[in-house]
Enzyme design. Sequence first.
Site, mmCIF file in Angstrom:
data_model
loop_
_atom_site.group_PDB
_atom_site.id
_atom_site.type_symbol
_atom_site.label_atom_id
_atom_site.label_comp_id
_atom_site.label_asym_id
_atom_site.label_seq_id
_atom_site.Cartn_x
_atom_site.Cartn_y
_atom_site.Cartn_z
ATOM 1 N N HIS A 133 14.262 11.047 22.898
ATOM 2 C CA HIS A 133 13.518 12.039 22.115
ATOM 3 C C HIS A 133 14.006 13.462 22.357
ATOM 4 C CE1 HIS A 133 10.836 8.936 20.866
ATOM 5 N NE2 HIS A 133 10.340 8.729 22.068
ATOM 6 N N HIS A 183 4.209 15.048 20.400
ATOM 7 C CA HIS A 183 5.256 14.029 20.511
ATOM 8 C C HIS A 183 6.442 14.615 21.266
ATOM 9 C CE1 HIS A 183 8.543 11.347 19.262
ATOM 10 N NE2 HIS A 183 7.615 10.455 18.994
ATOM 11 N N GLU A 218 9.648 14.331 20.938
ATOM 12 C CA GLU A 218 10.702 14.932 20.111
ATOM 13 C C GLU A 218 10.281 16.303 19.603
ATOM 14 O OE1 GLU A 218 12.845 14.364 15.792
ATOM 15 O OE2 GLU A 218 12.250 12.535 16.843
ATOM 16 N N CYS A 249 15.573 10.273 9.944
ATOM 17 C CA CYS A 249 16.728 9.466 10.348
ATOM 18 C C CYS A 249 16.988 8.349 9.341
ATOM 19 C CB CYS A 249 16.485 8.876 11.740
ATOM 20 S SG CYS A 249 17.837 7.854 12.345
ATOM 21 N N SER A 290 4.931 5.081 19.925
ATOM 22 C CA SER A 290 6.071 5.346 19.050
ATOM 23 C C SER A 290 5.615 5.679 17.638
ATOM 24 C CB SER A 290 6.997 4.121 19.020
ATOM 25 O OG SER A 290 7.917 4.208 17.959
ATOM 26 N N SER A 291 5.984 6.870 17.154
ATOM 27 C CA SER A 291 5.655 7.251 15.779
ATOM 28 C C SER A 291 6.343 6.322 14.792
ATOM 29 C CB SER A 291 6.083 8.694 15.518
ATOM 30 O OG SER A 291 5.363 9.595 16.315
ATOM 31 N N ASN A 292 7.583 5.960 15.095
ATOM 32 C CA ASN A 292 8.327 5.055 14.232
ATOM 33 C C ASN A 292 7.618 3.708 14.117
ATOM 34 O OD1 ASN A 292 11.069 2.906 14.654
ATOM 35 N ND2 ASN A 292 10.652 3.961 12.743
ATOM 36 N N SER A 349 13.472 1.494 17.764
ATOM 37 C CA SER A 349 13.744 1.588 19.202
ATOM 38 C C SER A 349 13.411 0.316 19.973
ATOM 39 C CB SER A 349 12.953 2.760 19.800
ATOM 40 O OG SER A 349 11.565 2.589 19.563
#
Length: 234
Positions: A15, A69, A71, A138, A166-168, A211
Amino acid sequence: DMDNLQNETILFRAHGEPPSSYQKTEDQSVNLIDATCPVVLKLQQRIKKAWVEQKKQNGQIVIYGKKGHAEITGLQGQTNWECLVIEGLADIDLIDFNRPIEIFAQTTKDPKTFKTIIDTIKSKVADPGMVKDHNTTCNQVSGRASQLVEFAPQHDLIIFVGGTKSSNSKVLFDTCKNLNPNSHFVTSPEDINNDWFPESIQTVGIFGATSTPHWLMEEVAARIEELNKQQNNV
């Protein structure tokens, strides 16, 4: 605590970190392992450059992302914590629409939602030319979502493997749930519930976040196979 790290080994995760973290490692005798994702690193550099330029014209840097977050913390640091972080449309009125705006997105955010935010911001300014936008989501993340659109409806049950922070994972699982309501989120094989697999379930699909390590998905698959054997032996 990064104030007493003499002779320690420090790992910066994918991140990324703000400049202050690098400064603290330089001030002390530490072994730094920097695993910052190249995509995130490039975004940090772009935001820092944009911040310097916007300061010259009384502009503002806006970042679409999740407050707190890791990142986002790294990205905020590039602007000396002077940027504005918005989490969605509900936050855009915090922007000063009378000043130039340059907007970026956290890499794991949904590109469609980001475009909606950009279009809304442009509709609120006197001159859309005041707004510079950069689609910094991304491609691997958006590509993963495209794969999910094809994958999820093909199976009776989806086991989604990801991290709770994890946001993803959250974005992809929400998409998964919309595509196939019979979807369950797990972080490890131990989360799997035997009750999810009645006899009517013929096919199970396992999907992971960007991830999610491959070995973890293999362990989840092995656990499902083990449960299936147990049921067939009953």
